[in-house]
Design a protein around this motif. Structure first.
Motif, PDB file in Angstrom:
ATOM      1  N   ILE A  52     -37.841  54.899  64.295  1.00 58.55           N
ATOM      2  CA  ILE A  52     -37.031  56.113  64.121  1.00 58.55           C
ATOM      3  C   ILE A  52     -37.927  57.335  63.922  1.00 58.55           C
ATOM      4  N   CYS A  53     -38.992  57.181  63.151  1.00 56.07           N
ATOM      5  CA  CYS A  53     -39.900  58.315  62.899  1.00 56.07           C
ATOM      6  C   CYS A  53     -40.623  58.748  64.167  1.00 56.07           C
ATOM      7  N   ASN A  54     -41.056  57.764  64.956  1.00 56.36           N
ATOM      8  CA  ASN A  54     -41.817  58.096  66.162  1.00 56.36           C
ATOM      9  C   ASN A  54     -40.958  58.717  67.256  1.00 56.36           C
ATOM     10  N   SER A  55     -39.654  58.589  67.156  1.00 56.71           N
ATOM     11  CA  SER A  55     -38.785  59.169  68.177  1.00 56.71           C
ATOM     12  C   SER A  55     -38.825  60.699  68.171  1.00 56.71           C
ATOM     13  N   ARG A  56     -39.014  61.302  66.977  1.00 64.76           N
ATOM     14  CA  ARG A  56     -39.089  62.766  66.832  1.00 64.76           C
ATOM     15  C   ARG A  56     -37.842  63.461  67.369  1.00 64.76           C
ATOM     16  N   SER A  57     -36.756  62.725  67.468  1.00 64.34           N
ATOM     17  CA  SER A  57     -35.525  63.294  68.008  1.00 64.34           C
ATOM     18  C   SER A  57     -34.464  63.332  66.916  1.00 64.34           C
ATOM     19  N   ARG A  58     -33.764  64.476  66.855  1.00 66.48           N
ATOM     20  CA  ARG A  58     -32.689  64.583  65.872  1.00 66.48           C
ATOM     21  C   ARG A  58     -31.545  63.626  66.166  1.00 66.48           C
ATOM     22  N   LEU A  59     -31.499  63.086  67.419  1.00 70.85           N
ATOM     23  CA  LEU A  59     -30.446  62.129  67.762  1.00 70.85           C
ATOM     24  C   LEU A  59     -30.564  60.858  66.931  1.00 70.85           C
ATOM     25  N   TYR A  60     -31.780  60.453  66.630  1.00 72.38           N
ATOM     26  CA  TYR A  60     -31.999  59.249  65.830  1.00 72.38           C
ATOM     27  C   TYR A  60     -32.503  59.581  64.432  1.00 72.38           C
ATOM     28  N   LEU A  61     -33.309  60.661  64.334  1.00 68.26           N
ATOM     29  CA  LEU A  61     -33.873  61.032  63.042  1.00 68.26           C
ATOM     30  C   LEU A  61     -32.861  61.897  62.288  1.00 68.26           C
ATOM     31  N   ASN A  62     -31.837  61.235  61.751  1.00 67.12           N
ATOM     32  CA  ASN A  62     -30.831  61.953  60.968  1.00 67.12           C
ATOM     33  C   ASN A  62     -30.535  61.159  59.705  1.00 67.12           C
ATOM     34  N   ASP A  63     -30.032  61.862  58.714  1.00 69.38           N
ATOM     35  CA  ASP A  63     -29.837  61.232  57.408  1.00 69.38           C
ATOM     36  C   ASP A  63     -28.747  60.163  57.435  1.00 69.38           C
ATOM     37  N   HIS A  64     -27.807  60.243  58.408  1.00 72.27           N
ATOM     38  CA  HIS A  64     -26.752  59.230  58.478  1.00 72.27           C
ATOM     39  C   HIS A  64     -27.316  57.882  58.912  1.00 72.27           C
ATOM     40  N   LEU A  65     -28.093  57.877  60.015  1.00 75.37           N
ATOM     41  CA  LEU A  65     -28.655  56.626  60.516  1.00 75.37           C
ATOM     42  C   LEU A  65     -29.656  56.043  59.528  1.00 75.37           C
ATOM     43  N   VAL A  66     -30.561  56.889  59.027  1.00 80.01           N
ATOM     44  CA  VAL A  66     -31.556  56.407  58.072  1.00 80.01           C
ATOM     45  C   VAL A  66     -30.885  55.943  56.782  1.00 80.01           C
ATOM     46  N   GLY A  67     -29.822  56.645  56.379  1.00 81.98           N
ATOM     47  CA  GLY A  67     -29.088  56.225  55.184  1.00 81.98           C
ATOM     48  C   GLY A  67     -28.495  54.842  55.340  1.00 81.98           C
ATOM     49  N   ASN A  68     -27.978  54.532  56.534  1.00 77.08           N
ATOM     50  CA  ASN A  68     -27.428  53.185  56.773  1.00 77.08           C
ATOM     51  C   ASN A  68     -28.514  52.123  56.675  1.00 77.08           C
ATOM     52  N   VAL A  69     -29.698  52.438  57.210  1.00 72.07           N
ATOM     53  CA  VAL A  69     -30.805  51.474  57.127  1.00 72.07           C
ATOM     54  C   VAL A  69     -31.198  51.240  55.670  1.00 72.07           C
ATOM     55  N   LEU A  70     -31.258  52.331  54.896  1.00 72.65           N
ATOM     56  CA  LEU A  70     -31.624  52.199  53.487  1.00 72.65           C
ATOM     57  C   LEU A  70     -30.550  51.439  52.706  1.00 72.65           C
ATOM     58  N   ASP A  71     -29.275  51.664  53.037  1.00 72.35           N
ATOM     59  CA  ASP A  71     -28.195  50.913  52.382  1.00 72.35           C
ATOM     60  C   ASP A  71     -28.294  49.420  52.709  1.00 72.35           C
ATOM     61  N   SER A  72     -28.600  49.136  53.974  1.00 72.68           N
ATOM     62  CA  SER A  72     -28.770  47.732  54.366  1.00 72.68           C
ATOM     63  C   SER A  72     -29.959  47.105  53.643  1.00 72.68           C
ATOM     64  N   MET A  73     -30.997  47.882  53.475  1.00 73.14           N
ATOM     65  CA  MET A  73     -32.166  47.394  52.751  1.00 73.14           C
ATOM     66  C   MET A  73     -31.808  47.083  51.300  1.00 73.14           C
ATOM     67  N   LYS A  74     -30.996  47.959  50.698  1.00 75.62           N
ATOM     68  CA  LYS A  74     -30.576  47.731  49.321  1.00 75.62           C
ATOM     69  C   LYS A  74     -29.694  46.488  49.222  1.00 75.62           C
ATOM     70  N   HIS A  75     -28.836  46.284  50.230  1.00 73.27           N
ATOM     71  CA  HIS A  75     -27.957  45.106  50.237  1.00 73.27           C
ATOM     72  C   HIS A  75     -28.755  43.818  50.356  1.00 73.27           C
ATOM     73  N   ASP A  76     -29.826  43.838  51.169  1.00 71.93           N
ATOM     74  CA  ASP A  76     -30.652  42.659  51.346  1.00 71.93           C
ATOM     75  C   ASP A  76     -31.664  42.479  50.227  1.00 71.93           C
ATOM     76  N   GLY A  77     -31.781  43.478  49.356  1.00 72.24           N
ATOM     77  CA  GLY A  77     -32.742  43.370  48.255  1.00 72.24           C
ATOM     78  C   GLY A  77     -34.183  43.421  48.710  1.00 72.24           C
ATOM     79  N   VAL A  78     -34.437  44.229  49.740  1.00 72.45           N
ATOM     80  CA  VAL A  78     -35.775  44.314  50.331  1.00 72.45           C
ATOM     81  C   VAL A  78     -36.291  45.734  50.170  1.00 72.45           C
TER      82      VAL A  78
END
Length: 810
Positions: free
Chosen positions: A111-137
């Protein structure tokens, strides 16, 4: 069917490898090879399917996922970012794969290397972080910092700060270096106060037993640049000293920022000290001063009036392995033109063209302004013609310089005609152009024409600024037409400035109801702190015991390193370091910068520009006591006086003959560290001339030039007049020659003074010689010249009978 065949091939491969390993009874390394080969085949199948069809054609039942397979797929550069993200989601939702910290870290890197606002947005990254919290990782702190930096570089400062809050909510133990990104995000959101608070916390957080603080050079540079642009001088110095105390190493960019900033604030000692430290550090790992360093040093040297030192540094720059760029040439030409070093400016201009750099409009404007101020009208006209022939587009500022120069060089009609021609063409005319002509009309007493131009100026949509209003009000005040301000108000549509001035007049009248507690025409706010002759000590920096000692003594001169690439810069740095404890100068530097035009700041504005405006009106009327009282009121209310303010008051004191009080103003000016400029020295020379101390005036100017200052035409005229009235005609002639050698053409005032002083001394041949020189130079006489010539004619008539008597006696 094709997908099923691929799966069968993969399973056959596994069976073949396992059977071969059983027969040959190999070591344990062979099954590892077979597992790697199988993973590669599965990765190739998934990558091919994702590239063509996406996740829709992936068979959940027939694909066995592992961490290595997921990582290999996410690392494939041939797969689009959107499909990698889709595959990551498919693994957890469809396949039931539980991602590890490595796979989470890899998708965040994608996501970071894309440098595009289409992927680099707080909604998508927030979902990844929420999933990380759910998995305890949790991923490592380095990945989190990479994520925050990506948001900052894309300009999403709010999202970067929100992501930091989410990361902290995961319970991750973040590295202190993470907060470098926080400081950068806050800086770019213009939240400097909060950024400073986080920075101070970082300084208190050592990362190892050695006590090093987690401050990255990029963050430090961003903070210093922002403080410099915001004009937060005190905060800048605090950050700088904090970094020095914590032994935080600056990179080349950081050194250049500090050298430029301290130099612009007049602290040349610190700038040169940093340059010296930069060179000492370069001996260890090879990174020394670059072109930006030299440009910064040349720029600050020109700013504080040390243009000759800047020219020496320029020569050293060319010998240091770095080549000057267009900016180097520009700042040198500007500095030389401001210091009346026109010959040097012309040489640098020619060198600039020889090396393939095309001078732009700014360079031409600087050189044109220098020629006109040095009374080189023909050279200025030739330069303007060359500018048009070379295809350099003239700007409004070019014509403003030309019009103002024509007026000040005795070509008022030509300047006014040029202004009228530009108006007809409808281009290259702005508010400054109108202000120049209005000021000229006010000086000529043509108030009606000036008011008509104000009305025309407003009709064209130009703002009538404080400079224009000041010129008009001074002229109205001088002619006793203060009631005419009502007519001026009718002309000015957007009258914030004028209404503000009138409002201040009412407030000032209310404040000045108390009588002045002084018998003289001044208030005692500038007491005489001693004899005015003590100004010699002030300007020379010598004490009473050593006043006559020559400054050129090299008893304590620092050693010069002959192997240094920049010996002159080393010598300057050593001199400032040597004199740091014994600096007796009241004025820490000589300012060559000119005052800028000021615009309206609204009804609630309260600055020194408005104070100077009102004081100019009062001093022009001769109300010195009221002006002093006004100065006292405004400074007590918090307005910081500028050099122009002190110079105006000192000039009025000198005209009244209050020399001791002038010393009091000068002392207060020095205590407030206002830089002395050409106007300050002109007033001092004028005062000493009226006191009959032309010898002291000459020594002060010698000291000024040794310290890097320069003499303008007004200062030369003042000194020639002072020396002539003191009977020191030969010295006056010497300064006249020095004036011409420095590149300044004498004006009508210079020639009038020389003709008059030689006539009064009985040197009629010399007076006649200067008259012919004046006519040959194309300098037009004025009414003062006529009066002097009448006196010269009478003296010549008196001398004829004496000559005849001498011949008859013989």
């Amino acid at each position: 069917m094709r997908n099923f065949v691929v799966v069968l091939q993969w399973r056959s491969c596994r069976f073949f490898c396992s059977s071969i390993s059983g027969r040959l009874n190999r070591t344990k390394a062979v099954p590892v090879v077979s597992n790697e080969l199988g993973s590669l085949l599965v990765t190739a199948y998934i990558a091919q399917t994702l590239s063509k069809f996406g996740t829709e054609n992936l068979d959940v039942k027939n694909i066995l996922l592992s961490e290595s397979i997921v990582l290999n797929v996410l690392r494939k550069t041939s797969i689009d970012t959107s499909k990698k993200i889709g595959f990551f989601v498919w693994c957890s939702e469809k396949h039931g794969f539980r991602h590890t910290s490595e796979t989470y870290a890899q998708i965040l890197r994608v996501i970071c290397n894309s440098r595009s606002r289409l992927y680099l947005n707080d909604h998508l990254v927030g979902n990844v972080l929420d999933s990380m919290k759910h998995d305890g990782v949790l991923v490592d702190s380095r990945t989190f910092k990479l994520l925050v930096d990506a948001f900052i570089h894309s300009g999403q400062m709010d999202s970067a700060l929100e992501i930091i809050e989410q990361i902290e909510g995961l319970g991750a133990s973040l590295s202190p270096y993470m907060y470098n990104s926080v400081v950068v995000a806050l800086i770019r959101k213009n939240q400097l106060s909060l950024a400073l608070a986080v920075f101070n916390k970082l300084l208190e957080t050592p990362v190892n037993s050695g006590g090093s603080v987690p401050c990255e050079p990029v963050m430090c540079n961003e903070l210093l640049v922002s403080l410099r642009k915001a004009g937060m001088k005190d905060e800048f110095k605090k950050v700088f000293h904090s970094l020095r105390e914590k032994n935080v190493a600056l990179d080349t960019w950081g050194f250049n920022i500090c050298i430029h900033s301290f130099g612009c604030w007049g602290d040349l000692r610190t700038s040169l000290s940093l340059y010296k430290q930069m060179k000492e550090l370069s001996e260890g790992y090879g990174t020394g001063p670059d072109l930006c360093t030299y440009n910064s040093l040349i720029h600050v040297l020109c700013m504080v009036g040390k243009v000759k030192d800047a020219l020496v540094v320029w020569e050293e720059l060319k010998d240091s392995g770095h080549e000057p760029d267009a900016f180097t040439y520009r700042i040198l030409i500007q500095g030389c033109c401001k210091s009346y070093l026109i010959e040097d400016a012309t040489k640098i201009f020619n060198n600039m063209q020889y090396n393939g750099f095309v001078p732009d409009t700014v360079v031409y404007n600087s050189l044109l302004d220098g020629f006109l101020k040095a009374r080189k009208l023909s050279e200025a006209c030739d330069l303007f013609e060359k500018m048009t022939q070379d295809g350099i587009r003239a700007s409004s500022w070019t014509y403003n310089i030309l019009i103002d120069g024509l007026i000040k060089n005795g070509r008022q009609i030509a300047g006014y005609v040029l202004f009228c021609d530009l108006k007809k063409k409808g281009q290259f005319v702005d508010g400054v152009t109108y202000s120049i002509i209005i000021l000229y009309l006010c000086r000529e007493g043509q108030i009606e024409e000036a008011l008509r131009l104000v009305e025309e100026m407003e009709a064209r949509g130009f703002v009538v600024d404080l400079v224009t209003i000041t010129s008009l009000l001074i002229s109205l005040y001088k002619q006793g037409l203060w009631d005419a301000t009502e007519r001026l108000m009718r002309h000015v549509r957007d009258g914030d400035v004028l209404h503000n001035i009138l409002k201040w007049k009412a407030d000032m009248d209310a404040s000045l109801k108390h009588p002045v507690q002084s018998r003289e025409d001044l208030t005692p706010i500038f007491p005489a702190k001693g004899d005015f002759n003590e100004i010699v000590d002030l300007m020379t920096g010598c004490d009473g015991h050593d006043r006559n000692r020559e400054v050129a003594d090299d008893e304590f001169a620092p050693e010069v390193d002959e192997w240094s690439s920049s010996p002159r810069m080393d010598q300057l740095a050593d001199e400032f370091e040597l004199n740091s404890k014994s600096d007796a100068h009241l004025f820490k530097w000589f300012s060559s910068s000119k005052g800028k035009r000021v615009q309206a700041k609204g009804m609630n504005s309260f600055d020194i520009d408005m104070v100077n405006t009102y004081m100019s009106i009062l001093l022009a009327k001769g109300k010195l006591s009221v002006a002093c009282k006004l100065f006292e009121i405004f400074t007590d209310m918090g307005a910081d006086a500028a050099s122009y303010t002190y110079n105006s008051i000192m000039s009025s004191f000198v005209k009244k003959g209050y020399f001791d009080q002038t010393w009091g103003v000068l002392s207060e000016m020095g205590s407030n560290l206002c830089p002395a400029d050409v106007a300050t020295y002109n007033i001092i020379i004028q005062s000493l001339g009226k006191m009959g101390r032309a010898d002291v005036a000459s020594s002060i100017l010698d000291k000024l030039m040794k310290e890097g200052g320069y003499l303008d035409i007004v200062m030369y005229n003042t000194l020639i007049n002072a020396l002539g009235k003191a009977g020191r005609v030969d010295e006056a002639t010497k300064f006249f020659k020095q004036m011409r050698n420095s590149g300044i053409n004498p004006d009508v005032v210079t020639y009038n003074t020389l003709i008059e002083i030689h006539t009064k001394m009985g040197r009629l041949k010399d007076a006649n010689k200067f008259l012919r020189m004046m006519l040959d130079a194309g300098c037009l006489p004025n009414h003062v010249t006529d009066t002097i010539l009448d006196f010269l004619g009478k003296e010549m008539e008196k001398s004829r009978p004496q000559k005849a008597k001498i011949k008859f006696t013989d």
